[in-house]
Design a protein around this motif. Structure first.
Motif, PDB file in Angstrom:
ATOM      1  N   THR A 260     -25.415  -5.425   6.628  1.00  0.00           N
ATOM      2  CA  THR A 260     -24.101  -4.688   6.808  1.00  0.00           C
ATOM      3  C   THR A 260     -22.969  -5.129   5.921  1.00  0.00           C
ATOM      4  O   THR A 260     -22.630  -6.432   6.213  1.00  0.00           O
ATOM      5  CB  THR A 260     -23.700  -4.849   8.358  1.00  0.00           C
ATOM      6  N   LYS A 261     -22.405  -4.398   5.247  1.00  0.00           N
ATOM      7  CA  LYS A 261     -21.185  -4.492   4.552  1.00  0.00           C
ATOM      8  C   LYS A 261     -20.138  -3.854   4.911  1.00  0.00           C
ATOM      9  O   LYS A 261     -20.357  -2.548   4.752  1.00  0.00           O
ATOM     10  CB  LYS A 261     -21.792  -4.562   2.738  1.00  0.00           C
ATOM     11  N   ILE A 262     -19.126  -4.374   5.062  1.00  0.00           N
ATOM     12  CA  ILE A 262     -17.812  -3.736   5.697  1.00  0.00           C
ATOM     13  C   ILE A 262     -16.920  -3.767   4.366  1.00  0.00           C
ATOM     14  O   ILE A 262     -16.390  -5.096   4.282  1.00  0.00           O
ATOM     15  CB  ILE A 262     -17.128  -4.054   6.987  1.00  0.00           C
ATOM     16  N   LYS A 263     -16.224  -2.911   3.969  1.00  0.00           N
ATOM     17  CA  LYS A 263     -15.214  -2.887   2.749  1.00  0.00           C
ATOM     18  C   LYS A 263     -13.831  -2.423   3.187  1.00  0.00           C
ATOM     19  O   LYS A 263     -13.889  -1.089   3.469  1.00  0.00           O
ATOM     20  CB  LYS A 263     -15.892  -2.400   1.531  1.00  0.00           C
ATOM     21  N   PRO A 264     -12.942  -2.939   3.555  1.00  0.00           N
ATOM     22  CA  PRO A 264     -11.879  -2.271   3.926  1.00  0.00           C
ATOM     23  C   PRO A 264     -10.779  -2.126   2.703  1.00  0.00           C
ATOM     24  O   PRO A 264     -10.630  -2.874   1.790  1.00  0.00           O
ATOM     25  CB  PRO A 264     -10.940  -3.643   4.770  1.00  0.00           C
ATOM     26  N   THR A 265     -10.062  -1.079   2.584  1.00  0.00           N
ATOM     27  CA  THR A 265      -8.928  -0.575   1.885  1.00  0.00           C
ATOM     28  C   THR A 265      -7.941  -0.052   2.663  1.00  0.00           C
ATOM     29  O   THR A 265      -7.884   0.184   3.865  1.00  0.00           O
ATOM     30  CB  THR A 265      -9.582   0.656   0.638  1.00  0.00           C
ATOM     31  N   TYR A 266      -6.833   0.015   1.856  1.00  0.00           N
ATOM     32  CA  TYR A 266      -5.285   0.574   2.612  1.00  0.00           C
ATOM     33  C   TYR A 266      -4.724   1.232   1.754  1.00  0.00           C
ATOM     34  O   TYR A 266      -4.596   0.954   0.344  1.00  0.00           O
ATOM     35  CB  TYR A 266      -4.575  -0.734   2.871  1.00  0.00           C
ATOM     36  N   ASP A 267      -4.332   2.511   2.034  1.00  0.00           N
ATOM     37  CA  ASP A 267      -3.878   3.442   1.027  1.00  0.00           C
ATOM     38  C   ASP A 267      -2.244   3.432   1.353  1.00  0.00           C
ATOM     39  O   ASP A 267      -1.623   4.643   0.920  1.00  0.00           O
ATOM     40  CB  ASP A 267      -4.272   4.849   1.015  1.00  0.00           C
ATOM     41  N   GLY A 268      -1.599   2.807   2.163  1.00  0.00           N
ATOM     42  CA  GLY A 268      -0.064   3.136   2.469  1.00  0.00           C
ATOM     43  C   GLY A 268       0.020   3.460   3.874  1.00  0.00           C
ATOM     44  O   GLY A 268       1.196   3.209   4.312  1.00  0.00           O
ATOM     45  N   ASN A 269      -0.890   4.193   4.437  1.00  0.00           N
ATOM     46  CA  ASN A 269      -0.813   4.768   5.594  1.00  0.00           C
ATOM     47  C   ASN A 269      -1.684   4.434   6.566  1.00  0.00           C
ATOM     48  O   ASN A 269      -0.920   4.204   7.695  1.00  0.00           O
ATOM     49  CB  ASN A 269      -0.708   6.429   5.462  1.00  0.00           C
ATOM     50  N   ARG A 270      -2.865   4.091   6.251  1.00  0.00           N
ATOM     51  CA  ARG A 270      -3.812   3.662   7.390  1.00  0.00           C
ATOM     52  C   ARG A 270      -4.897   2.841   6.610  1.00  0.00           C
ATOM     53  O   ARG A 270      -5.115   2.885   5.680  1.00  0.00           O
ATOM     54  CB  ARG A 270      -4.421   4.719   8.267  1.00  0.00           C
ATOM     55  N   PHE A 271      -5.664   2.035   7.518  1.00  0.00           N
ATOM     56  CA  PHE A 271      -6.785   1.266   6.829  1.00  0.00           C
ATOM     57  C   PHE A 271      -8.054   2.441   6.733  1.00  0.00           C
ATOM     58  O   PHE A 271      -8.274   3.193   7.400  1.00  0.00           O
ATOM     59  CB  PHE A 271      -7.094   0.256   7.712  1.00  0.00           C
ATOM     60  N   HIS A 272      -8.877   2.045   5.805  1.00  0.00           N
ATOM     61  CA  HIS A 272     -10.267   2.705   5.464  1.00  0.00           C
ATOM     62  C   HIS A 272     -11.307   1.548   5.473  1.00  0.00           C
ATOM     63  O   HIS A 272     -11.160   0.564   4.930  1.00  0.00           O
ATOM     64  CB  HIS A 272     -10.190   3.730   4.297  1.00  0.00           C
ATOM     65  N   PHE A 273     -12.141   2.024   6.475  1.00  0.00           N
ATOM     66  CA  PHE A 273     -13.504   0.952   6.473  1.00  0.00           C
ATOM     67  C   PHE A 273     -14.520   1.750   5.888  1.00  0.00           C
ATOM     68  O   PHE A 273     -15.130   2.605   6.568  1.00  0.00           O
ATOM     69  CB  PHE A 273     -13.603   0.345   7.467  1.00  0.00           C
ATOM     70  N   ASP A 274     -15.563   1.101   4.886  1.00  0.00           N
ATOM     71  CA  ASP A 274     -16.581   1.806   4.619  1.00  0.00           C
ATOM     72  C   ASP A 274     -17.915   0.716   4.884  1.00  0.00           C
ATOM     73  O   ASP A 274     -17.990  -0.378   4.373  1.00  0.00           O
ATOM     74  CB  ASP A 274     -16.607   1.900   2.807  1.00  0.00           C
ATOM     75  N   VAL A 275     -18.485   1.178   5.644  1.00  0.00           N
ATOM     76  CA  VAL A 275     -19.577   0.570   6.482  1.00  0.00           C
ATOM     77  C   VAL A 275     -20.996   0.923   6.107  1.00  0.00           C
ATOM     78  O   VAL A 275     -21.469   2.200   6.045  1.00  0.00           O
ATOM     79  CB  VAL A 275     -19.628   0.478   8.051  1.00  0.00           C
ATOM     80  N   LYS A 276     -21.579   0.197   5.166  1.00  0.00           N
ATOM     81  CA  LYS A 276     -22.997   0.391   4.306  1.00  0.00           C
ATOM     82  C   LYS A 276     -23.731  -0.594   5.029  1.00  0.00           C
ATOM     83  O   LYS A 276     -23.775  -1.680   5.163  1.00  0.00           O
ATOM     84  CB  LYS A 276     -22.874   0.164   2.899  1.00  0.00           C
ATOM     85  N   MET A 277     -25.145   0.112   5.679  1.00  0.00           N
ATOM     86  CA  MET A 277     -26.092  -0.664   6.493  1.00  0.00           C
ATOM     87  C   MET A 277     -27.379  -0.289   5.563  1.00  0.00           C
ATOM     88  O   MET A 277     -27.706   0.889   5.562  1.00  0.00           O
ATOM     89  CB  MET A 277     -26.035  -0.376   7.914  1.00  0.00           C
ATOM     90  N   LYS A 278     -28.182  -1.284   5.489  1.00  0.00           N
ATOM     91  CA  LYS A 278     -29.475  -1.175   5.057  1.00  0.00           C
ATOM     92  C   LYS A 278     -30.454  -1.842   6.170  1.00  0.00           C
ATOM     93  O   LYS A 278     -30.140  -3.141   6.400  1.00  0.00           O
ATOM     94  CB  LYS A 278     -29.754  -1.716   3.507  1.00  0.00           C
ATOM     95  N   ILE A 279     -31.346  -0.961   6.633  1.00  0.00           N
ATOM     96  CA  ILE A 279     -32.117  -1.383   7.878  1.00  0.00           C
ATOM     97  C   ILE A 279     -33.723  -1.364   7.289  1.00  0.00           C
ATOM     98  O   ILE A 279     -34.065  -0.143   6.939  1.00  0.00           O
ATOM     99  CB  ILE A 279     -31.659  -0.499   8.940  1.00  0.00           C
ATOM    100  N   ASN A 280     -34.527  -2.443   7.697  1.00  0.00           N
ATOM    101  CA  ASN A 280     -35.807  -2.231   7.551  1.00  0.00           C
ATOM    102  C   ASN A 280     -36.484  -2.203   8.801  1.00  0.00           C
ATOM    103  O   ASN A 280     -36.050  -2.981   9.744  1.00  0.00           O
ATOM    104  CB  ASN A 280     -36.490  -3.394   6.878  1.00  0.00           C
ATOM    105  N   VAL A 281     -37.347  -1.112   9.245  1.00  0.00           N
ATOM    106  CA  VAL A 281     -37.688  -0.978  10.620  1.00  0.00           C
ATOM    107  C   VAL A 281     -39.456  -0.783  10.612  1.00  0.00           C
ATOM    108  O   VAL A 281     -39.943  -0.663   9.575  1.00  0.00           O
ATOM    109  CB  VAL A 281     -37.184   0.404  11.176  1.00  0.00           C
TER     110      VAL A 281
END
Length: 371
Positions: A260-281
């Motif tokens: 799981t990779k969580i990348k946070p960004t901020y545009d001046g008004n609120r936070f943005h989180f991009d959650v990318k998951m790679k799962i082997n099942v």
């Protein structure tokens, strides 16, 4: 001279030998294994204690008492007035907190003695109880081991399956003072038997906010820590033509590997989180017809889409109740420090307004031993 030297050496060793001035024999001690905290209708603190009885004459192998008090330390004197030995808290294994107690925002102050007194254990498991603590301490299962051991086994087993968390006193202290996340506790309920119901989520002040059920906790652990122990999930399969019958189209699988990779960004008004998951099942159960060998890409997309939908629903639930058990605030502090410092003391409000996007890539690594 030799004899004198030996006597002087032995005298020196005896004088400077370390000892315990407060030594206590086991026969004179009452070892509290389970501690419970609750409040009555008038918000008076009630402390429950359960201790083993080491006596051949005793029919019951444990003694349980409750006292109404103002503090946990004050309760010790009142318990000593009823128990057969001096109360010792260094062997406490389970601490049960009622949901009614957790609904007060200042309840955590009651635990001050556990961190201030070095003789108090900080490895005890902390549990939230949906119900009255008195019901647990009056429960005498005949086909189970000692109740404290039984509850420890329930928590440890459920945690290995990732259907609940395992929070110690020390870990709870860390979570309470960590501004980038909110605390979480094992949630239990006394029905016919003691059972794990999921995980209790607390807000930034430690007040009970909501709960996540068993399956939701697996998703929570997957986002937060990745694969730890055994992770098994069952998802519904939506078919174009609904078939009547007893068996519903379901797919069960083990999570073999996940990142799981969580990348946070901020545009001046609120936070943005991009959650990318790679799962082997690895598929462990399939209750519908499907040619996995030829159409595995399609099935991978079905699993990924359903996982994405359920994880997004879980995170929206956390945002709605203003709790952050995953620790998105820790990522925000690490990668968007200046923006985080502006909302550090009100992080859960900022998190509730954040934009979270989840993407799940699923790869099937096993289809079982049958075609």
């Amino acid at each position: 001279m030799r004899r004198r030297l030996i006597i002087m050496l032995l005298t020196t060793l005896i004088v400077f030998q370390s000892g315990c001035y407060d030594r206590m024999d086991l026969e004179d001690a009452t070892l509290t294994l389970m501690l419970g905290l609750d409040v009555d209708d008038k918000d008076n603190l009630i402390v429950y204690a359960s201790s083993p009885v080491f006596s051949k004459e005793a029919k019951e192998k444990s003694e349980r008492f409750s006292v109404k008090t103002s503090t946990i330390r004050q309760s010790r004197n009142r318990l000593d007035a009823m128990e057969t030995g001096l109360t010792v808290a260094g062997k406490v294994q389970i601490i049960i907190l009622s949901k009614r107690l957790l609904q007060h925002p200042d309840w955590f102050s009651f635990l001050d003695v556990m961190f201030r007194d070095a003789k108090f254990t900080v490895n005890a498991r902390v549990v939230a109880l949906d119900g009255d603590v008195s019901e647990v301490f009056s429960y005498y299962p005949k086909d189970k081991p000692r109740l404290s051991l039984h509850l420890m086994g329930l928590i440890d087993t459920a945690n290995q399956r990732n259907i609940t968390v395992k929070t110690s006193v020390q870990e709870l202290h860390r979570q309470m003072y960590e501004k980038g996340m909110t605390p979480s506790l094992t949630l239990m309920k006394k029905e016919k038997e003691m059972a794990i119901k999921g995980t209790a989520l607390l807000d930034e002040k430690g007040k009970y906010a909501t709960m996540v059920r068993l399956k939701e906790n697996v998703l929570l652990e997957l986002v937060q820590r990745g694969v730890r122990g055994e992770m098994s999930l069952t998802i519904p399969i939506h078919e174009k033509e609904k078939k009547k019958g007893l068996v519903k189209p379901r797919l069960s699988f083990f999570v073999k590997k996940a990142s799981t990779k969580i990348k946070p960004t901020y545009d001046g008004n609120r936070f943005h989180f991009d959650v990318k998951m790679k799962i082997n099942v690895g598929i462990s159960e399939r209750l519908f017809s499907f040619d996995v060998k030829k159409e595995h890409k399609q099935l991978e997309k079905i699993i990924g889409d359903e996982m994405k939908k359920e994880i997004e629903g879980l995170l929206k639930k956390c945002q709605k109740h203003k709790v952050d058990p995953v620790g998105f605030g820790i990522y925000a502090r690490a990668y968007q420090y200046e923006a985080y410092k502006q909302v550090e003391n009100e992080w859960t409000n900022a998190f509730s307004q954040a934009d979270i996007k989840v993407s799940v890539e699923t790869i099937i690594k096993g289809n079982g031993i049958v075609k």
